[in-house]
Scaffold this motif. Sequence first.
Motif, short mmCIF file in Angstrom:
data_model
loop_
_atom_site.label_atom_id
_atom_site.label_comp_id
_atom_site.label_asym_id
_atom_site.label_seq_id
_atom_site.Cartn_x
_atom_site.Cartn_y
_atom_site.Cartn_z
N PRO A 192 2.54 4.91 13.76
CA PRO A 192 3.42 5.03 14.94
C PRO A 192 4.68 5.84 14.61
CG PRO A 192 2.56 2.80 14.79
CD PRO A 192 2.10 3.52 13.55
N GLY A 193 5.19 5.69 13.39
CA GLY A 193 6.40 6.42 13.02
C GLY A 193 6.14 7.69 12.24
N SER A 194 4.88 8.02 12.02
CA SER A 194 4.55 9.20 11.22
C SER A 194 3.52 10.04 11.95
CB SER A 194 3.96 8.79 9.86
OG SER A 194 4.83 7.92 9.20
N GLY A 195 3.99 11.02 12.70
CA GLY A 195 3.10 11.93 13.40
C GLY A 195 3.01 13.21 12.60
N SER A 196 3.80 14.19 13.01
CA SER A 196 3.82 15.44 12.25
C SER A 196 4.46 15.23 10.88
CB SER A 196 4.60 16.49 13.03
OG SER A 196 3.89 16.84 14.19
N ASP A 197 5.39 14.27 10.79
CA ASP A 197 6.09 13.99 9.53
C ASP A 197 5.29 12.95 8.75
OD1 ASP A 197 7.84 13.51 7.47
OD2 ASP A 197 9.29 12.41 8.71
N LEU A 198 4.17 13.41 8.19
CA LEU A 198 3.21 12.51 7.58
C LEU A 198 3.75 11.81 6.33
CD1 LEU A 198 0.31 11.52 7.87
CD2 LEU A 198 -0.43 13.47 6.53
N ALA A 199 4.64 12.49 5.62
CA ALA A 199 5.14 11.92 4.35
C ALA A 199 5.97 10.66 4.58
CB ALA A 199 5.96 12.96 3.60
N SER A 200 6.29 10.38 5.84
CA SER A 200 7.12 9.20 6.11
C SER A 200 6.30 7.92 6.27
CB SER A 200 7.95 9.44 7.37
OG SER A 200 7.11 9.42 8.52
N VAL A 201 5.00 7.95 5.90
CA VAL A 201 4.17 6.75 6.12
C VAL A 201 4.82 5.51 5.52
CG1 VAL A 201 1.93 7.88 6.33
CG2 VAL A 201 2.78 7.24 4.07
N SER A 202 4.70 4.38 6.24
CA SER A 202 5.38 3.17 5.78
C SER A 202 4.44 1.98 5.59
CB SER A 202 6.51 2.80 6.75
OG SER A 202 5.96 2.53 8.01
N THR A 203 3.13 2.17 5.83
CA THR A 203 2.19 1.10 5.52
C THR A 203 2.34 0.78 4.03
OG1 THR A 203 0.65 1.70 7.26
CG2 THR A 203 -0.26 0.49 5.39
N ARG A 204 2.62 -0.47 3.74
CA ARG A 204 3.07 -0.83 2.40
C ARG A 204 1.91 -1.42 1.59
NH1 ARG A 204 5.51 -0.85 -1.81
NH2 ARG A 204 7.39 -2.05 -2.31
N ALA A 205 1.77 -0.96 0.35
CA ALA A 205 0.79 -1.57 -0.56
C ALA A 205 1.54 -2.05 -1.79
CB ALA A 205 -0.28 -0.56 -0.95
N VAL A 206 1.48 -3.37 -2.02
CA VAL A 206 2.19 -3.96 -3.15
C VAL A 206 1.15 -4.44 -4.17
CG1 VAL A 206 3.79 -5.76 -3.92
CG2 VAL A 206 4.09 -4.68 -1.68
N ARG A 207 1.34 -4.00 -5.41
CA ARG A 207 0.35 -4.34 -6.43
C ARG A 207 0.57 -5.76 -6.93
NH1 ARG A 207 -2.07 -0.70 -11.15
NH2 ARG A 207 -3.32 -2.36 -12.12
N ASP A 208 -0.56 -6.43 -7.08
CA ASP A 208 -0.50 -7.81 -7.57
C ASP A 208 -1.73 -7.96 -8.45
OD1 ASP A 208 -0.42 -10.54 -7.90
OD2 ASP A 208 -1.21 -10.97 -5.89
N GLY A 209 -1.56 -7.67 -9.76
CA GLY A 209 -2.68 -7.74 -10.69
C GLY A 209 -3.70 -6.65 -10.38
N GLU A 210 -4.93 -7.07 -10.10
CA GLU A 210 -6.01 -6.11 -9.86
C GLU A 210 -6.19 -5.77 -8.39
OE1 GLU A 210 -7.71 -4.09 -12.06
OE2 GLU A 210 -5.97 -4.94 -13.09
N ASN A 211 -5.25 -6.20 -7.55
CA ASN A 211 -5.32 -5.92 -6.12
C ASN A 211 -4.01 -5.34 -5.61
OD1 ASN A 211 -7.94 -6.85 -5.15
ND2 ASN A 211 -7.26 -8.88 -5.83
N TYR A 212 -4.12 -4.60 -4.52
CA TYR A 212 -2.96 -4.28 -3.71
C TYR A 212 -3.01 -5.18 -2.49
CZ TYR A 212 -2.29 0.17 -6.20
OH TYR A 212 -2.06 1.14 -7.13
N THR A 213 -1.83 -5.56 -2.01
CA THR A 213 -1.77 -6.23 -0.73
C THR A 213 -1.19 -5.24 0.27
OG1 THR A 213 -1.40 -8.32 -1.83
CG2 THR A 213 -0.91 -8.23 0.53
N VAL A 214 -1.98 -4.96 1.31
CA VAL A 214 -1.60 -3.90 2.26
C VAL A 214 -1.15 -4.53 3.57
CG1 VAL A 214 -2.39 -1.85 3.52
CG2 VAL A 214 -3.21 -2.28 1.19
N ASN A 215 0.02 -4.06 4.04
CA ASN A 215 0.55 -4.48 5.34
C ASN A 215 1.06 -3.26 6.10
OD1 ASN A 215 0.71 -7.54 5.76
ND2 ASN A 215 1.34 -7.27 3.60
#
Lengths: 383, 398
Positions: free
Chosen positions: B131-154
Motif C-alpha cells: 500500500p505504501g510502495s508503488g513506484s517507490d518499491l525500495a520503501s517496502v515495509s513488510t517486516r521479516a524478523v529472524r528467529d533461529g531458522e525461521n523468519y517471522t513475517v508481518n
Amino acid sequence: MNFDFSEEQTQLDDMLQRFIRNDYSFEVRQRILESADGFSRSIWQQFAELGLLALTLPEEYDGFGGSALDTLLVMQSLGRGLVLEPYLPTVLGAGLIAQAGSDAQRSSLLPKVAAGECLLTLAHSEPHSRYQLQHVSSHAEESAAGYKLNGNKSVVLAGQHADYFIVSARTTGQPSDADGISLFLVDSKQAGITQIPYRNHDGQSAADIGFSNVELSKDALIGDLNKGLSLLELYRDTAIAALCAEAVGIMDALINETGEYLKTRKQFGVPLGIFQALQHRMADMLLHTEQARSMAYLAAGKLDADSATRARTMAAAKTLTGQSARFVGQQSVQLHGGIGVTEELIIGHYFKRLTLINTTLGDADFHLGRFSDMMVQEELCKS
Amino acid sequence: MDLNFSPEEERFRLDVRAFLEKELPADIRDKVQSGKHLSKEDYLRWHKILYKKGWVAGNWPKEYGGTDWSPAFQYIFDEERAAAGAPIILPFSMKMVAPVLMAFGDKTQQDYFLPRILSGEDWWCQGYSEPGSGSDLASVSTRAVRDGENYTVNGQKTWTTLAQHADWIFALVRTDPDVKPQKGISFLLIDMKSPGVTVRPIIMLDGGHEVNEVFFDNVKVPVANRVGEENAGWTYAKYLLGHERTNIAEVGGCKQALRQVKELAANARDGDSNLLANPRFADKIAQAEIDLMALEITNLRVMAMAEKNAAPGPEASLLKIKGSELQQTLSELMMETAGCYGLPYQPDALHADFTGSVAGPDNYLPVSGHYFNTRKVSIYGGSNEIQKNIVSRMILGL
C-alpha cells in the motif's frame, strides 16, 4: 534480422560524419547561405570526389551501385549538416534516368552527374495539384519535331541551378487521370522557359518555372508515353525514404544539442535538466526520434518491395516522420527558450528544415489519409 | 542490415503455427478470442500442453529444461500465440522468479522449485508492491524478523495478480530497517498455505477478480527459503525487473488487437454504411497501425541490442511507454466500435458458464471492460512516468 551496418557502410558513415564536422560547420553553412547561389560549387566538387553523387548510380555509368541503406547514411549526415547543396533533386533525378531513361539519356547524363558536372531536378508540382501526384495540367502536344510543352511548375527545388529538368506533362486525358502523364528531359536553357527564383525557409534554392511553347525533340521522352505516373510514384517513394533518413539525422542532432543545453544552462541556480517537466519532454522527444529511426530503416528496407507494400510503407514512414519531426523540432525550440527562435543558433535552422521536410511531397495528414484508404481497401477486400 | 527473419526463423514460425493449430484446445481459444475469463484450470491445461511439447520455457536455458530460444524465436512464438488466440504464459513463474533462482538461488532451491515451475505444479505470484510502495518499491515495509531458522513475517502486499490461484509468493521483505532502504531488503519464497497468510480480492474496473491484497500475520518462513544473501534482495529484485522487460511492448498482442479492431469496425453497422468506411474513425486505426509498424522495428532493435549485451538496456523503457500507450489506444478504439453497446455492464456474461441473455452482439461484450482494465498497463511494471525518469537518467544523462 540484424540492424548492423556492413564494414563498408560504417566507413562511409565515418567519412560522412568527418566531412560534416570538418568541412561543413554551422559557420561554413551560414556563409554558403549568404552567397549569391546559396550553395557551394566547391562543396559539390567534394561530393563528386567523395563518390556521393555516384553512390547509387549503376556501375556501367561510373556509379557504385549502392543501396537504399547507403543513401540513408548519406541523408542522415546531410541532415545533421543542414547541407544546402541540391543533393536530393540531383541524385533522385539521376536515379529516375537510370531507371527509365533511354541509353542516350543515360550515357549523356549519368557520368556527368557522377563527376559533379550536371545538376538535375524534377519539375512536377503545379499551382493546383497540392500533393496529388497524378494531378498534372501541364501538357505536351505532339509537334513536327516531337512535342510542344506548356505549363507552370511550382517550387521546383534548385530550379534556378539545374542544367536539366525532368518535367511531367499530360500527353492525353484530363488533369486528374492516372493515365496520360509523360516525363520529359528538358534542357533548362531552352527558349520559352521563364523562372521566378527564390529561397525556401530552410535556405534551399527553388523556383517557379513556366514553360511556354517549349519545343522538345522526340527523344526527350523518358520511359513510355502516357505511363509516367508509376515513375513519379517510384520517385516519390525513393524521396520519402531519403527524407525520412534526413529527418532522423536532424532529430539526432537536436536531441544531442538540446540535451547538452539542459545540462549546462542554469536557472534558479541549477541546470535546467534537473526539472522533471523538461526531463520528460526530452524522453518524449527521444521516443519520437527512435520511432522515426525505425521507420527510416523500414522505408529503406522496403524500397525494393512490391509496389503496394512499398507505397503503404512509405505512406506510413512519411506520416510518422512528419509527426515526430514536428514534435522534436517544436520542443527543441521550446526547451532552448528565446535563443531557440533566433537565427543565431543552429536549433532554429534544424527546426525550419524539419518543418519543410514534413511539407515536401505530402505532409503527415496527406499520407495518413493515403495509408488509411489503403488499409480500408485491404480490409474490405477480406470481408 | 536485414529486416527479414532468417529462413530458420521463418521455418520456426510455421512450426509454431502448425503446433497451435493442432494443440490449442478450441474452448480455450474461444474464451481468449471472445474476451472471456480464463480459469486456473484453463491456464494449467495450456501450460501442460506446452510443457509436453518442451516449449513452455522459451526464455530458460537448456540445462534447466528450457528451450534456449533466441529473442527472435521468443518474439515469433509470442506473435503466433497472440494471433492464434492462445493464452499468454503468465510471467510470474517463468520470467520472474525462475531467472532469479537460476542466478542467485542455491542448489537445493533450484532442484526443488525449477522442475515444479516447469511442469506447472506450482503457481507463483509476485509480492512486491505494498500500500505504501508503488513506484517507490525500495520503501517496502513488510517486516521479516529472524528467529533461529525461521523468519517471522508481518505486513501486507497488494496488486498481487492471481494470488487466489497461487501456491507460492516471492516477496521483498525488510530485514534491516536501520540502513538505506535498498540495503535492508531480502528476497523470500513464502508458501501461500502457511498459517497467517490471507488473500483479499480487489475488483478491477471491468468487474474482474485479477488482483488481490495479501496479508502476512506472524507467518513463519524457513531461512532456507531466502534467496541469496540477507539484505541483498534489492539486487535480485532489479535483476528480475530487467528480465521482465523483453516482451514489454506486447507487439504480438497489439497486432492481434489491431486485426480485431479492423474486423469489428468493418462489421459495425453505421446506418447504411459501416464504421470502417468513416474516414474519421479509419484514420485513428491507421495512426495506430503506423505507430505499431515503427514500434515493431524499435522492439526488434532493442532485442538485437539485448542479444549482444545479455539483457535489455534502458531502451526497454521506451518500449514500455509506447507499447502501453498503443495497447490503450487499441482498447479505446475497440470500445468505440461498439457504439451504444459499449454502455451495458454485463460482467457475468464473461464467464464461460453464463447461460443468461445479454444486450447487444456477443463481440461487444468485453470491449468496454477491456478498455477500463487496460488503463493499468501504463501504471504497472513501473509507471510510464517512472520509465521517463529512467530514459532521462540512463539514456539522456539528465
